[in-house]
Motif scaffolding. Structure first.
Motif, PDB file in Angstrom:
ATOM      1  N   LEU A   1       0.833  -1.201   0.000  1.00 10.60           N
ATOM      2  CA  LEU A   1       0.000   0.000   0.000  1.00 10.60           C
ATOM      3  C   LEU A   1       0.870   1.255   0.000  1.00 10.60           C
ATOM      4  CD1 LEU A   1      -3.101   0.200  -0.026  1.00 10.60           C
ATOM      5  CD2 LEU A   1      -2.995   0.720   2.411  1.00 10.60           C
ATOM      6  N   ALA A   2       2.001   1.182   0.706  1.00 10.35           N
ATOM      7  CA  ALA A   2       2.916   2.324   0.733  1.00 10.35           C
ATOM      8  C   ALA A   2       3.460   2.604  -0.662  1.00 10.35           C
ATOM      9  CB  ALA A   2       4.060   2.054   1.706  1.00 10.35           C
ATOM     10  N   LYS A   3       3.805   1.566  -1.388  1.00  7.83           N
ATOM     11  CA  LYS A   3       4.325   1.743  -2.741  1.00  7.83           C
ATOM     12  C   LYS A   3       3.258   2.345  -3.647  1.00  7.83           C
ATOM     13  CE  LYS A   3       6.697  -0.668  -6.493  1.00  7.83           C
ATOM     14  NZ  LYS A   3       7.244  -1.963  -6.977  1.00  7.83           N
ATOM     15  N   GLU A   4       2.012   1.907  -3.515  1.00 14.60           N
ATOM     16  CA  GLU A   4       0.923   2.487  -4.309  1.00 14.60           C
ATOM     17  C   GLU A   4       0.749   3.964  -3.984  1.00 14.60           C
ATOM     18  OE1 GLU A   4      -2.805   0.416  -4.285  1.00 14.60           O
ATOM     19  OE2 GLU A   4      -1.837  -1.546  -4.209  1.00 14.60           O
ATOM     20  N   PHE A   5       0.895   4.295  -2.705  1.00 16.40           N
ATOM     21  CA  PHE A   5       0.762   5.674  -2.268  1.00 16.40           C
ATOM     22  C   PHE A   5       1.812   6.558  -2.948  1.00 16.40           C
ATOM     23  CE2 PHE A   5       1.536   8.781   1.414  1.00 16.40           C
ATOM     24  CZ  PHE A   5       0.527   9.639   1.010  1.00 16.40           C
ATOM     25  N   MET A   6       3.026   6.025  -3.098  1.00 10.74           N
ATOM     26  CA  MET A   6       4.099   6.777  -3.746  1.00 10.74           C
ATOM     27  C   MET A   6       3.821   7.043  -5.223  1.00 10.74           C
ATOM     28  SD  MET A   6       7.408   4.751  -2.239  1.00 10.74           S
ATOM     29  CE  MET A   6       7.335   4.004  -0.606  1.00 10.74           C
ATOM     30  N   GLN A   7       2.842   6.348  -5.771  1.00 13.99           N
ATOM     31  CA  GLN A   7       2.528   6.488  -7.198  1.00 13.99           C
ATOM     32  C   GLN A   7       1.107   6.995  -7.423  1.00 13.99           C
ATOM     33  OE1 GLN A   7       3.462   2.565  -8.716  1.00 13.99           O
ATOM     34  NE2 GLN A   7       5.632   2.752  -8.201  1.00 13.99           N
ATOM     35  N   LEU A   8       0.557   7.686  -6.413  1.00 15.31           N
ATOM     36  CA  LEU A   8      -0.815   8.189  -6.474  1.00 15.31           C
ATOM     37  C   LEU A   8      -0.843   9.566  -7.145  1.00 15.31           C
ATOM     38  CD1 LEU A   8      -3.519   6.910  -5.408  1.00 15.31           C
ATOM     39  CD2 LEU A   8      -3.302   8.435  -3.437  1.00 15.31           C
ATOM     40  N   ASN A   9      -0.327   9.630  -8.366  1.00 14.13           N
ATOM     41  CA  ASN A   9      -0.147  10.918  -9.051  1.00 14.13           C
ATOM     42  C   ASN A   9      -1.439  11.675  -9.316  1.00 14.13           C
ATOM     43  OD1 ASN A   9       2.221   9.115  -9.693  1.00 14.13           O
ATOM     44  ND2 ASN A   9       2.966  11.009 -10.625  1.00 14.13           N
ATOM     45  N   ASP A  10      -2.549  10.970  -9.474  1.00 11.95           N
ATOM     46  CA  ASP A  10      -3.815  11.643  -9.769  1.00 11.95           C
ATOM     47  C   ASP A  10      -4.308  12.478  -8.594  1.00 11.95           C
ATOM     48  OD1 ASP A  10      -3.881  10.607 -12.301  1.00 11.95           O
ATOM     49  OD2 ASP A  10      -5.226   8.946 -11.795  1.00 11.95           O
ATOM     50  N   TYR A  11      -3.798  12.189  -7.388  1.00 11.16           N
ATOM     51  CA  TYR A  11      -4.340  12.853  -6.203  1.00 11.16           C
ATOM     52  C   TYR A  11      -3.281  13.534  -5.334  1.00 11.16           C
ATOM     53  CZ  TYR A  11      -8.204   9.864  -7.583  1.00 11.16           C
ATOM     54  OH  TYR A  11      -9.190   9.250  -8.319  1.00 11.16           O
TER      55      TYR A  11
END
Length: 416
Positions: A187-197
């Motif tokens: 989930l942390a890795k996904e957060f690092m790639q949450l460019n839309d938000y």
């Protein structure tokens, strides 16, 4: 594919951020003061949650330095509350006009401060970051999504509950500050790639955390924190002053990024070294040095190459006897992380040369590196200490959490 959980957090943050952009200063300040009062009122609940984290950490065998960073006390909670109040008392950065001018075409152009947007913070064991980040982001008009370490989860959630309740009572959208309460790494890795938000990501922690974020993030990152901080005692130093600065820099709080990790001393005054480090040794600091250090300090052990490059965050200090000023500068250039570097000298020209020659976010003459702190710099707090040069450098206060836009006012002008 990004999890629905993170998308929801991002959507809520974006929605809240749009309201924050134009929120009146008075309303933001009232919310900050209400959060300070709320922290004091529920101090017992926060300390209880922190105790759960501390006991779990001790069972897991976390280091004493790590547990020290994790620990909350009534004094530290009071400091967090006072930090909220001090930020409330600061000028609103969004009211600033950097420049204003009129062009030859009669256009009035002004450059105005604006929020960065939605800021993501990834941090480790310091629960105070939860409060500092919330306060600074609110005052600067940014929404914030926090991702603390699993070892501080209970403490962070207890603090977050208090802050969000205070925001609701102040008639503000509590979703301007949110916390990822699921500590799994995917989930942390996904957060690092949450460019839309997420518009900007700021990691706070050790070298491992920061490098992991830099490696995996697609969201723009402001690099913070790793501090291999040096103190150079020049041959023209006041030795009593040097001892005081050395002991404060290393012992006042060993686990923080602005603590001293390396000592350099001119060969011309090497006989002063045993007296200089005596207080450190008595306090339990392990001295690791080159051959000359081991010759003059019997308790010292031989330093490896890696010791001179490390941020220990512990009761360990690397020490090196250098031939002269240039040797000291060369050593700092090689091993510095660009955080904070200091010299002790009574030679004015050497002091001015050091300020010019050393490339770091904060460079000191005759003062402790422990002052590299947003609150000590008069910023009311900090979101982190940037060791890079783009956008922000050093302790990041309110201004560092803003960008700017150009506002152009005309009377019907068109370009020929």
């Amino acid at each position: 594919m990004t999890s629905e959980y993170l998308v929801t957090l991002g959507q809520e943050a974006k929605k809240a951020e749009r309201k924050l952009r134009t929120l009146p200063t008075g309303q933001k300040n009232r919310a900050l003061n209400q959060m300070a009062a709320a922290l004091r009122q529920v101090q017992a609940d926060i300390l209880k949650a922190n105790q759960i984290d501390l006991e779990a950490g001790a069972t897991k065998g976390l280091s004493a330095a790590f547990l020290e960073r994790l620990t909350l006390t009534p004094e530290r909670i009071e400091a967090m509350a006072q930090g909220l109040e001090s930020i409330a008392a600061l000028p609103d950065p969004l009211q600033k006009i950097d420049q204003a001018w009129q062009t030859d075409d009669g256009l009035w152009i002004s450059r105005k401060r604006v929020p960065l947007g939605v800021i993501g913070i990834i941090y480790e064991s310091r629960p105070n970051v939860t409060v500092d980040a919330t306060a600074l982001c609110l005052k600067a008009g940014n929404a914030v999504i926090l991702r603390g370490g699993r070892d501080a989860l209970q403490s962070n959630m207890a603090i977050m509950k208090v802050l969000r309740q205070a925001l609701s009572q102040a008639n503000l959208d509590p979703n301007f500050v949110q916390m990822i309460d699921k500590p799994d790494h995917s989930l942390a890795k996904e957060f690092m790639q949450l460019n839309d938000y997420v518009d900007c990501l700021i990691p706070r922690g050790g070298a491992g955390l920061i490098q992991n974020v830099i490696k995996h993030a697609t969201v723009p990152v402001i690099e913070t924190g790793v501090g291999n901080c040096h103190l150079y005692i020049h041959q023209a130093a006041d030795i009593a002053k040097a001892r005081q600065i050395l002991e404060n820099g290393k012992l006042q709080r060993v686990s923080v990024c602005n603590a001293l990790e390396s000592l350099l001393i001119d060969a011309a005054i090497v006989e002063q070294l045993p007296d200089l480090v005596a207080g450190l040794i008595q306090a339990g600091v392990e001295i690791r040095g080159n051959q000359k250090v081991c010759q003059f300090v019997p308790q010292a052990t031989s330093a490896s190459e890696s010791d001179y490059a490390r941020e220990f965050n512990d009761y360990i200090l690397s020490v090196k006897v250098v031939d002269d000023y240039q040797a000291a500068i060369d050593h700092i250039d090689r091993y510095s992380t660009g955080h904070s570097e200091a010299i002790v000298t009574e030679d004015y020209q050497v002091a001015e040369n050091f300020l010019a020659d050393v490339d770091a976010a904060a460079v000191y003459v005759n003062a402790s590196t422990r002052f590299t702190d947003g609150q000590m710099f008069g910023f009311g707090g900090e979101i982190g200490i940037s060791t890079q040069k783009l956008h922000a450098r050093g302790p990041m206060g309110l201004d560092a959490l803003t960008s700017y836009k150009y506002q152009v006012r005309g009377q019907g002008q068109v370009r020929s």
